[in-house]
Write a protein that holds these residues in place. Structure first.
Motif, PDB file in Angstrom:
ATOM      1  N   UNK A 237      20.398  68.423  81.568  1.00  0.00           N
ATOM      2  CA  UNK A 237      19.850  69.531  82.362  1.00  0.00           C
ATOM      3  C   UNK A 237      19.944  69.324  83.876  1.00  0.00           C
ATOM      4  N   UNK A 238      20.334  68.144  84.300  1.00  0.00           N
ATOM      5  CA  UNK A 238      20.530  67.930  85.733  1.00  0.00           C
ATOM      6  C   UNK A 238      19.314  67.469  86.503  1.00  0.00           C
ATOM      7  N   UNK A 239      18.146  67.501  85.899  1.00  0.00           N
ATOM      8  CA  UNK A 239      16.944  67.035  86.604  1.00  0.00           C
ATOM      9  C   UNK A 239      17.075  65.542  86.898  1.00  0.00           C
ATOM     10  N   UNK A 240      16.532  65.076  88.037  1.00  0.00           N
ATOM     11  CA  UNK A 240      16.658  63.652  88.373  1.00  0.00           C
ATOM     12  C   UNK A 240      15.889  62.781  87.381  1.00  0.00           C
ATOM     13  N   UNK A 241      16.558  61.789  86.844  1.00  0.00           N
ATOM     14  CA  UNK A 241      15.942  60.855  85.894  1.00  0.00           C
ATOM     15  C   UNK A 241      14.826  60.087  86.590  1.00  0.00           C
ATOM     16  N   UNK A 242      13.721  59.939  85.906  1.00  0.00           N
ATOM     17  CA  UNK A 242      12.596  59.194  86.460  1.00  0.00           C
ATOM     18  C   UNK A 242      12.405  57.873  85.734  1.00  0.00           C
ATOM     19  N   UNK A 243      11.708  56.983  86.428  1.00  0.00           N
ATOM     20  CA  UNK A 243      11.418  55.689  85.830  1.00  0.00           C
ATOM     21  C   UNK A 243       9.919  55.493  85.761  1.00  0.00           C
ATOM     22  N   UNK A 244       9.455  54.935  84.682  1.00  0.00           N
ATOM     23  CA  UNK A 244       8.050  54.574  84.599  1.00  0.00           C
ATOM     24  C   UNK A 244       7.961  53.222  83.910  1.00  0.00           C
ATOM     25  N   UNK A 245       6.750  52.738  83.762  1.00  0.00           N
ATOM     26  CA  UNK A 245       6.562  51.406  83.218  1.00  0.00           C
ATOM     27  C   UNK A 245       5.879  51.520  81.851  1.00  0.00           C
ATOM     28  N   UNK A 246       6.472  50.950  80.848  1.00  0.00           N
ATOM     29  CA  UNK A 246       5.840  50.931  79.533  1.00  0.00           C
ATOM     30  C   UNK A 246       5.816  49.502  79.029  1.00  0.00           C
ATOM     31  N   UNK A 247       4.649  49.003  78.771  1.00  0.00           N
ATOM     32  CA  UNK A 247       4.431  47.598  78.407  1.00  0.00           C
ATOM     33  C   UNK A 247       5.343  46.657  79.184  1.00  0.00           C
ATOM     34  N   UNK A 248       5.265  46.780  80.494  1.00  0.00           N
ATOM     35  CA  UNK A 248       5.939  45.829  81.363  1.00  0.00           C
ATOM     36  C   UNK A 248       7.430  46.028  81.526  1.00  0.00           C
ATOM     37  N   UNK A 249       7.995  47.064  80.933  1.00  0.00           N
ATOM     38  CA  UNK A 249       9.430  47.281  81.075  1.00  0.00           C
ATOM     39  C   UNK A 249       9.693  48.664  81.652  1.00  0.00           C
ATOM     40  N   UNK A 250      10.871  48.813  82.205  1.00  0.00           N
ATOM     41  CA  UNK A 250      11.242  50.096  82.781  1.00  0.00           C
ATOM     42  C   UNK A 250      11.643  51.081  81.695  1.00  0.00           C
ATOM     43  N   UNK A 251      11.025  52.233  81.728  1.00  0.00           N
ATOM     44  CA  UNK A 251      11.405  53.304  80.811  1.00  0.00           C
ATOM     45  C   UNK A 251      12.016  54.423  81.632  1.00  0.00           C
ATOM     46  N   UNK A 252      13.206  54.840  81.296  1.00  0.00           N
ATOM     47  CA  UNK A 252      13.870  55.939  81.998  1.00  0.00           C
ATOM     48  C   UNK A 252      13.796  57.182  81.133  1.00  0.00           C
ATOM     49  N   UNK A 253      13.538  58.317  81.773  1.00  0.00           N
ATOM     50  CA  UNK A 253      13.404  59.556  81.008  1.00  0.00           C
ATOM     51  C   UNK A 253      13.677  60.755  81.897  1.00  0.00           C
ATOM     52  N   UNK A 254      13.929  61.875  81.248  1.00  0.00           N
ATOM     53  CA  UNK A 254      14.148  63.124  81.970  1.00  0.00           C
ATOM     54  C   UNK A 254      12.817  63.868  82.050  1.00  0.00           C
ATOM     55  N   UNK A 255      12.284  64.040  83.268  1.00  0.00           N
ATOM     56  CA  UNK A 255      10.955  64.640  83.415  1.00  0.00           C
ATOM     57  C   UNK A 255      10.932  66.109  82.970  1.00  0.00           C
ATOM     58  N   UNK A 256      12.073  66.697  82.917  1.00  0.00           N
ATOM     59  CA  UNK A 256      12.142  68.105  82.535  1.00  0.00           C
ATOM     60  C   UNK A 256      12.155  68.293  81.015  1.00  0.00           C
TER      61      UNK A 256
END
Length: 260
Positions: A237-256
């Motif tokens: 969809x083109x939305x900028x991928x976001x990063x968050x933290x899940x149990x100490x690791x980087x989780x990348x996801x599409x906020x849209x």
DNA sequence: ATTCTTGTTGAATG
DNA sequence: GCATTCAACAAGAA
């Protein structure tokens, strides 16, 4: 390198190179990678034997020895095999098996987070470690059962080797990306249908990665895997991928597309 | 120099 | 007692 598909490729590599050859000797170059076995014991149990077969459970690889024991390999974050002729110098060679024909199977592991050990059998190893069933050898019913009543975040649960073995940070992101589920969603907040979709995506993604020799460049373009960094446009969809933290690791996801 | 990293583990926490 | 999270581990890359 080393989640289920990558380990499966290492298994096939070992199948293609290292079975049915007499083992002349073995050398431990980094004792840190030994797991519950002394250098003497490991080398002693390899010498004079040969590998008969291989088996994989989750991210663990096992090579069956002709005396009935099994050599266990775990590749940590950066481990892999390298099979070569002669006495070339290989970088990060932490453990090296020399076959009678002069070829070598080296366990390369830059960060030394890999492990090598001995096991009486695959099943005893799996139960001693408390590993869940392999991600590619269970049906949807069992899968749903394993996640039933869990309170953890779905991404943590998918990466929990005691529930299901084989999924790590990268492939759990991919599974949740393709099913449109926010990584921090509690398992208990997911519907049965969501879990069924997660199961289907897991099979599909792991299977495809193996079929493509884990060459990520050849994965479909709408996979997250090759766009997995903050700010990159979502391939769907083109939305900028976001990063968050899940149990100490980087989780990348599409906020849209992956909302709570 | 600092921060990041695809892994597991055992201790700490709920 | 159980499920879950966190810091630690090590070394290379950005």
């Amino acid at each position: 390198m080393p989640e289920l598909p990558e380990v499966e490729i290492q298994k096939r590599y070992a199948d293609a190179t290292s079975l049915h050859q007499g083992i002349a000797t073995a050398e431990v170059h980094a004792p840190e990678v030994l797991d519950g076995v002394s250098e003497q014991t490991l080398v002693g149990s390899l010498e004079g034997e040969e590998f008969l077969s291989t088996a994989r459970h989750g991210k663990y690889l096992f090579l069956e020895l002709s005396d009935g024991k099994w050599t266990m390999f775990h590749f940590g974050m950066t481990g892999r095999f390298s099979y070569f002729k002669g006495s070339e110098d290989v970088d990060y060679d932490r453990f090296n098996i020399r076959f009678q024909d002069g070829h070598h199977l080296a366990f390369l592991c830059p960060r030394k987070l890999g492990k090598i050990g001995l096991a009486d059998s695959v099943s005893t190893f799996v139960s001693e470690k408390g590993l869940g069933p392999d991600a590619l050898s269970l049906g949807p019913d069992r899968f749903l059962q394993l996640f039933d009543g869990r309170r953890a975040m779905i991404k943590s649960a998918l990466m929990n080797q005691r529930i299901v073995a084989g999924i790590g940070n990268v492939y759990s992101d991919e599974i949740l990306f393709q099913t449109g589920i926010y990584p921090k969603t509690k398992v208990s907040d997911l519907r049965r249908k969501d879990m069924e979709e997660i199961y289907d995506a897991m099979e599909e993604i792991l299977g495809k990665a193996i079929a493509l020799q884990t060459d990520w460049q050849r994965l479909p373009d709408d996979y997250l895997i090759t766009h997995r960094s903050e700010g990159e446009p979502c391939p769907v969809c083109g939305a900028p991928i976001k990063r968050t933290r899940v149990s100490g690791r980087s989780a990348y996801y599409c906020p849209n597309r992956q909302k709570k």
